[in-house]
Motif scaffolding. Sequence first.
Motif, PDB file in Angstrom:
ATOM      1  N   ASP A  19     -12.845 -51.336  75.301  1.00 26.81           N
ATOM      2  CA  ASP A  19     -12.231 -51.818  76.527  1.00 26.81           C
ATOM      3  C   ASP A  19     -10.866 -52.427  76.192  1.00 26.81           C
ATOM      4  N   TYR A  20      -9.885 -52.186  77.053  1.00 30.73           N
ATOM      5  CA  TYR A  20      -8.552 -52.745  76.846  1.00 30.73           C
ATOM      6  C   TYR A  20      -8.590 -54.259  76.671  1.00 30.73           C
ATOM      7  N   GLN A  21      -9.478 -54.936  77.380  1.00 32.78           N
ATOM      8  CA  GLN A  21      -9.534 -56.396  77.321  1.00 32.78           C
ATOM      9  C   GLN A  21      -9.834 -56.899  75.903  1.00 32.78           C
ATOM     10  N   ASN A  22     -10.464 -56.065  75.080  1.00 29.45           N
ATOM     11  CA  ASN A  22     -10.738 -56.459  73.695  1.00 29.45           C
ATOM     12  C   ASN A  22      -9.483 -56.431  72.834  1.00 29.45           C
ATOM     13  N   LEU A  23      -8.454 -55.727  73.302  1.00 28.82           N
ATOM     14  CA  LEU A  23      -7.229 -55.596  72.505  1.00 28.82           C
ATOM     15  C   LEU A  23      -5.996 -56.100  73.235  1.00 28.82           C
ATOM     16  N   ARG A  24      -6.169 -56.784  74.359  1.00 29.94           N
ATOM     17  CA  ARG A  24      -5.026 -57.205  75.163  1.00 29.94           C
ATOM     18  C   ARG A  24      -4.127 -58.203  74.428  1.00 29.94           C
ATOM     19  N   LEU A  25      -4.631 -58.870  73.392  1.00 31.95           N
ATOM     20  CA  LEU A  25      -3.808 -59.795  72.618  1.00 31.95           C
ATOM     21  C   LEU A  25      -2.864 -59.062  71.665  1.00 31.95           C
ATOM     22  N   SER A  26      -3.086 -57.769  71.485  1.00 28.85           N
ATOM     23  CA  SER A  26      -2.236 -56.972  70.601  1.00 28.85           C
ATOM     24  C   SER A  26      -0.979 -56.534  71.348  1.00 28.85           C
ATOM     25  N   GLU A  27       0.169 -56.946  70.848  1.00 28.83           N
ATOM     26  CA  GLU A  27       1.444 -56.562  71.463  1.00 28.83           C
ATOM     27  C   GLU A  27       1.609 -55.050  71.486  1.00 28.83           C
ATOM     28  N   LEU A  28       1.184 -54.375  70.431  1.00 27.74           N
ATOM     29  CA  LEU A  28       1.277 -52.916  70.362  1.00 27.74           C
ATOM     30  C   LEU A  28       0.490 -52.270  71.497  1.00 27.74           C
ATOM     31  N   CYS A  29      -0.735 -52.700  71.698  1.00 30.30           N
ATOM     32  CA  CYS A  29      -1.566 -52.121  72.761  1.00 30.30           C
ATOM     33  C   CYS A  29      -1.007 -52.426  74.136  1.00 30.30           C
ATOM     34  N   ARG A  30      -0.518 -53.638  74.358  1.00 33.44           N
ATOM     35  CA  ARG A  30       0.080 -53.970  75.655  1.00 33.44           C
ATOM     36  C   ARG A  30       1.287 -53.093  75.937  1.00 33.44           C
ATOM     37  N   THR A  31       2.110 -52.853  74.930  1.00 34.61           N
ATOM     38  CA  THR A  31       3.292 -52.010  75.099  1.00 34.61           C
ATOM     39  C   THR A  31       2.900 -50.578  75.438  1.00 34.61           C
ATOM     40  N   ILE A  32       1.918 -50.044  74.746  1.00 35.69           N
ATOM     41  CA  ILE A  32       1.449 -48.684  74.999  1.00 35.69           C
ATOM     42  C   ILE A  32       0.856 -48.566  76.402  1.00 35.69           C
ATOM     43  N   MET A  33       0.207 -49.611  76.873  1.00 34.09           N
ATOM     44  CA  MET A  33      -0.489 -49.582  78.161  1.00 34.09           C
ATOM     45  C   MET A  33       0.439 -49.706  79.364  1.00 34.09           C
ATOM     46  N   GLU A  34       1.666 -50.147  79.178  1.00 39.57           N
ATOM     47  CA  GLU A  34       2.583 -50.307  80.299  1.00 39.57           C
ATOM     48  C   GLU A  34       2.758 -48.980  81.034  1.00 39.57           C
ATOM     49  N   GLY A  35       2.537 -48.999  82.330  1.00 42.10           N
ATOM     50  CA  GLY A  35       2.743 -47.813  83.158  1.00 42.10           C
ATOM     51  C   GLY A  35       1.601 -46.819  83.160  1.00 42.10           C
ATOM     52  N   LYS A  36       0.509 -47.133  82.502  1.00 41.96           N
ATOM     53  CA  LYS A  36      -0.639 -46.220  82.483  1.00 41.96           C
ATOM     54  C   LYS A  36      -1.491 -46.440  83.718  1.00 41.96           C
ATOM     55  N   GLU A  37      -2.140 -45.385  84.174  1.00 42.64           N
ATOM     56  CA  GLU A  37      -3.041 -45.475  85.312  1.00 42.64           C
ATOM     57  C   GLU A  37      -4.285 -46.287  84.942  1.00 42.64           C
ATOM     58  N   GLU A  38      -4.842 -46.966  85.926  1.00 45.61           N
ATOM     59  CA  GLU A  38      -6.002 -47.848  85.719  1.00 45.61           C
ATOM     60  C   GLU A  38      -7.187 -47.134  85.084  1.00 45.61           C
TER      61      GLU A  38
END
Length: 66
Positions: A19-38
């Motif tokens: 789940d994304y919430q397990n990695l939301r503290l990772s700056e890399l993952c947050r950057t990759i997730m920007e603009g992605k569909e839910e």
Amino acid sequence: MSSQWLRITTKDNFVIETDYQNLRLSELCRTIMEGKEEEELVEIPLPNVDKSILDKIIEFGKHYRS
């Protein structure tokens, strides 16, 4: 983004879905997730991270998940 799932491939070719919430503290993952569909499953290759390190990152994220 509570239902967002990630499929992560490590440098030692392990594939882990989490789940994304397990990695939301990772700056890399947050950057990759920007603009992605839910509901879109996002694949993230991490060629510099092995499975043991990724396991620790996920464990850390679960511990601080709110």
